[in-house]
Write a protein that holds these residues in place. Sequence first.
Motif, PDB file in Angstrom:
ATOM      1  N   GLY A  19       6.115  -2.580   1.019  1.00 31.89           N
ATOM      2  CA  GLY A  19       7.677  -2.702   1.374  1.00 31.89           C
ATOM      3  C   GLY A  19       8.045  -2.060   2.559  1.00 31.89           C
ATOM      4  O   GLY A  19       9.301  -1.409   2.469  1.00 31.89           O
ATOM      5  N   LEU A  20       7.166  -2.021   3.577  1.00 27.63           N
ATOM      6  CA  LEU A  20       7.896  -0.792   4.676  1.00 27.63           C
ATOM      7  C   LEU A  20       8.955  -1.631   5.404  1.00 27.63           C
ATOM      8  O   LEU A  20       9.889  -0.886   5.973  1.00 27.63           O
ATOM      9  CB  LEU A  20       6.545  -0.785   5.352  1.00 27.63           C
ATOM     10  CG  LEU A  20       6.733   0.157   6.841  1.00 27.63           C
ATOM     11  CD1 LEU A  20       6.943   1.341   6.307  1.00 27.63           C
ATOM     12  CD2 LEU A  20       5.464  -0.023   7.895  1.00 27.63           C
ATOM     13  N   PHE A  21       9.194  -2.953   5.300  1.00 23.91           N
ATOM     14  CA  PHE A  21      10.112  -3.686   5.837  1.00 23.91           C
ATOM     15  C   PHE A  21      10.401  -4.951   5.003  1.00 23.91           C
ATOM     16  O   PHE A  21       9.734  -5.421   4.403  1.00 23.91           O
ATOM     17  CB  PHE A  21       9.586  -4.209   7.498  1.00 23.91           C
ATOM     18  CG  PHE A  21       8.324  -4.683   7.525  1.00 23.91           C
ATOM     19  CD1 PHE A  21       8.025  -6.048   6.792  1.00 23.91           C
ATOM     20  CD2 PHE A  21       7.133  -4.142   7.907  1.00 23.91           C
ATOM     21  CE1 PHE A  21       6.988  -6.827   7.041  1.00 23.91           C
ATOM     22  CE2 PHE A  21       5.901  -4.774   7.944  1.00 23.91           C
ATOM     23  CZ  PHE A  21       5.621  -6.078   7.468  1.00 23.91           C
TER      24      PHE A  21
ATOM     25  N   GLY B 136      10.537   4.209   1.922  1.00 25.51           N
ATOM     26  CA  GLY B 136      12.229   3.864   1.450  1.00 25.51           C
ATOM     27  C   GLY B 136      12.993   4.074   2.470  1.00 25.51           C
ATOM     28  O   GLY B 136      13.867   3.429   2.820  1.00 25.51           O
ATOM     29  N   ALA B 137      12.772   5.180   3.341  1.00 22.53           N
ATOM     30  CA  ALA B 137      13.456   5.590   4.604  1.00 22.53           C
ATOM     31  C   ALA B 137      13.431   4.492   5.630  1.00 22.53           C
ATOM     32  O   ALA B 137      14.497   4.025   6.195  1.00 22.53           O
ATOM     33  CB  ALA B 137      12.894   6.989   5.069  1.00 22.53           C
TER      34      ALA B 137
ATOM     35  N   PRO C 141       7.618  -3.452  -4.334  1.00 25.48           N
ATOM     36  CA  PRO C 141       7.702  -3.291  -2.889  1.00 25.48           C
ATOM     37  C   PRO C 141       8.995  -2.690  -2.593  1.00 25.48           C
ATOM     38  O   PRO C 141       9.007  -1.976  -1.635  1.00 25.48           O
ATOM     39  CB  PRO C 141       7.416  -4.678  -2.314  1.00 25.48           C
ATOM     40  CG  PRO C 141       7.710  -5.613  -3.327  1.00 25.48           C
ATOM     41  CD  PRO C 141       7.560  -5.062  -4.614  1.00 25.48           C
ATOM     42  N   HIS C 142       9.909  -3.150  -2.899  1.00 25.62           N
ATOM     43  CA  HIS C 142      11.278  -2.710  -2.467  1.00 25.62           C
ATOM     44  C   HIS C 142      12.690  -3.072  -3.384  1.00 25.62           C
ATOM     45  O   HIS C 142      12.325  -3.972  -4.148  1.00 25.62           O
ATOM     46  CB  HIS C 142      11.830  -2.802  -1.100  1.00 25.62           C
ATOM     47  CG  HIS C 142      11.333  -4.274  -0.637  1.00 25.62           C
ATOM     48  ND1 HIS C 142      12.027  -5.395  -1.037  1.00 25.62           N
ATOM     49  CD2 HIS C 142      10.303  -4.542   0.177  1.00 25.62           C
ATOM     50  CE1 HIS C 142      11.653  -6.400  -0.236  1.00 25.62           C
ATOM     51  NE2 HIS C 142      10.639  -6.114   0.382  1.00 25.62           N
TER      52      HIS C 142
ATOM     53  N   ALA D 144      -0.994   0.564  -1.285  1.00 25.37           N
ATOM     54  CA  ALA D 144      -0.790  -0.951  -1.580  1.00 25.37           C
ATOM     55  C   ALA D 144      -1.902  -1.242  -2.531  1.00 25.37           C
ATOM     56  O   ALA D 144      -1.698  -1.999  -3.725  1.00 25.37           O
ATOM     57  CB  ALA D 144      -1.014  -1.822  -0.273  1.00 25.37           C
ATOM     58  N   GLN D 145      -3.067  -0.827  -2.410  1.00 26.68           N
ATOM     59  CA  GLN D 145      -4.384  -1.194  -3.482  1.00 26.68           C
ATOM     60  C   GLN D 145      -4.358  -0.674  -4.863  1.00 26.68           C
ATOM     61  O   GLN D 145      -4.436  -1.317  -5.782  1.00 26.68           O
ATOM     62  CB  GLN D 145      -5.606  -0.865  -2.968  1.00 26.68           C
ATOM     63  CG  GLN D 145      -5.994  -1.505  -1.303  1.00 26.68           C
ATOM     64  CD  GLN D 145      -6.346  -3.006  -1.758  1.00 26.68           C
ATOM     65  OE1 GLN D 145      -7.317  -3.315  -2.542  1.00 26.68           O
ATOM     66  NE2 GLN D 145      -5.891  -3.845  -1.257  1.00 26.68           N
ATOM     67  N   MET D 146      -3.656   0.626  -4.905  1.00 34.36           N
ATOM     68  CA  MET D 146      -3.332   1.176  -6.257  1.00 34.36           C
ATOM     69  C   MET D 146      -2.252   0.434  -6.919  1.00 34.36           C
ATOM     70  O   MET D 146      -2.385   0.025  -8.241  1.00 34.36           O
ATOM     71  CB  MET D 146      -3.229   2.616  -6.100  1.00 34.36           C
ATOM     72  CG  MET D 146      -4.341   3.379  -5.633  1.00 34.36           C
ATOM     73  SD  MET D 146      -4.036   5.108  -5.322  1.00 34.36           S
ATOM     74  CE  MET D 146      -3.171   5.750  -6.676  1.00 34.36           C
TER      75      MET D 146
END
Length: 629
Positions: free
Chosen positions: A565-567, A525-526, A628-629, A464-466
């Motif tokens: 973008g985990l969810f 992504g999964a 993020p997605h 996230a930070q990168m």
Amino acid sequence: MKQYNIVFQPSGLRGKVLDNITILDAARQLGVSLESVCGGKGNCGKCKVRIEEGNFAKYKINSSISAVTTREEVNYRFLSKQQMKQNYLLACQTKIHGDVVVFIPEESRKGQQVVRKEATTRKIKLNPVIKKYYVELTAATLHDALGDHERLLAQLEKQYKLTGLVMDYPVLIKLQGIVRQGGWKVTVSVWKGQEIVGVEPGQVKKGYGFAVDIGTTTVAGYLCDLTTGEVLATEAIMNPQVAYGEDVMSRIGYATKEKNGLKKLNDAIIDGLNEIAAGAAKKAGIKRSDIIDMAVVGNTCIHHLFLNLPPQYLGKSPFTPAIHHSVNVKARDLGLKVAAGAYVHVLPNEAGFVGADNVGVLIAEEPYNQDEMLLIIDIGTNGELILGNRKKLLSSSCATGPAFEGAEIRHGMRASAGAIEKLKIDPKTKEVQFKVIGNDKWNTEDKNIGARGICGSGIFDAAAQMFLAGIFDKSGRFDMKVKSPRLRMGEKEPEFVIAWAKETAINQDIAIVQKDIRAIQLAKGAMYSGARIMMNRLGIDKVDRVILAGAFGSFIDKTSAAVIGLFPDCDRKMVYAVGNAAGDGARMALLNIDKRDEADYWAQRVEYVELTLEPNFNSIFTKALSFPH
Ligand code: FES
């Protein structure tokens, strides 16, 4: 067959091993701590060791690299040219054909994992399966020749209207002695109103149960007072099966292909549970044999390995489990050393790898009693998702891979002492601040911080930070135009240095490499596409609440999870971490019989979505790879 001497350094552990076994197997046989995240498949690169050359008079060993054969093509994927020149190789890919001294570098030694599975303070309604009944019997005389068993049953019927009871055989064996010890006054433990599973002399009000959450990586046991619901002691260990493979597929492979593989995996978990039950009983000041009931959750593979059920059909399509329904089995039949008459209740499985652990989450969070649309994400070695409300419930599981747990990441490691667990990157200077497990200070405050690698929560933060600092773009590609000494071309690919060698205990820079970002993209992504496909099925575009379940979910930063973008997007205030909900589900099933029925009912009604069968899976997944997605 020929045998050779092997010595592991720096521990000095040594022994004789047969010709042609791998260094990893030799380490397992001798109880040497060596990482083997992929279980020896050559996929993780965590089992690096170095062959020492020379004459070791102390051990009477002339050690040479020629004493081993190795698979160079696999080593090449994980080792630098420099390391290969220095005799580093992968222990699982190297076979022994002579006496040898093997050095295990710091990074390949298993740290003591920090097990973060404390019981939550969730309120649980009491209605335990075990009920206790106190009875006073009339003493036997020559004129009253009833057997003690019949005498007890008659009194239970008269006093409590209990009929049709059977008595467990080990209880019968001890019955006469206990009745007389108690002066014809005894307390009877009855399971489900059907079976006498314990008899104690005199009046005993307390009863004890043990709820267990067997995770792929960690195991937690909660010793509970069945009369108050209170958690008297919590014990946790690393799942001892980790030595045979970190993820479920490697364990299924081991159980199926290795000689006595299933037995070894089963013995490992049973020994582990006996150990934590003894530890918890000691803490609570009771005997392990006072534990009269148990409830267990775990994913479908863990469930099979625990119950000694051959898991080979689980490992291939259509992934059929031996049983969906819950199982009641005598603890003694599994080798568990609790009360002789105790049962173990294993919660039901849903489908595929979505097993009893997810059912535990389900009965703890009860989405089926809510109007709000809930997305429950259980982040572990396998990602599991539940979406729905009182109208409809879907579940699915996705192979996140072990990236979030530190595997497949160049400097990834378990959550153990020295692991970078939190970090910040200044968007302007690109300077990094980090914290490691076991130290409250930031690296900027402690010059000897001694980082050893990066664990899951650190990996979330790093990605996230990168991204926020512009070190890689939406597609995940490193932007080499960014000016920072930390961003450089490594031996094989671009990398960004998180900790300089002087800030580490492994004497080398700890960096996130391009391939690491790819692994994170695949994992997140999964997760994201799983959620999105389920939302499409329900025809919704938004969820009301996101619940991060699992111990890991409590330690990741909610903002970092949202940035990568985990969810799907959700009001940040409506994202909650609920701790070990699967463990809470196990406690609920232990303390309330209705919860067991609820689990069986809902496990059958949740609609399982096989993500890979969705026609648009590939396009959703490809889009979800972006940040993020
Ligand atoms: Fe050897 Fe994974 S590469 S255990």
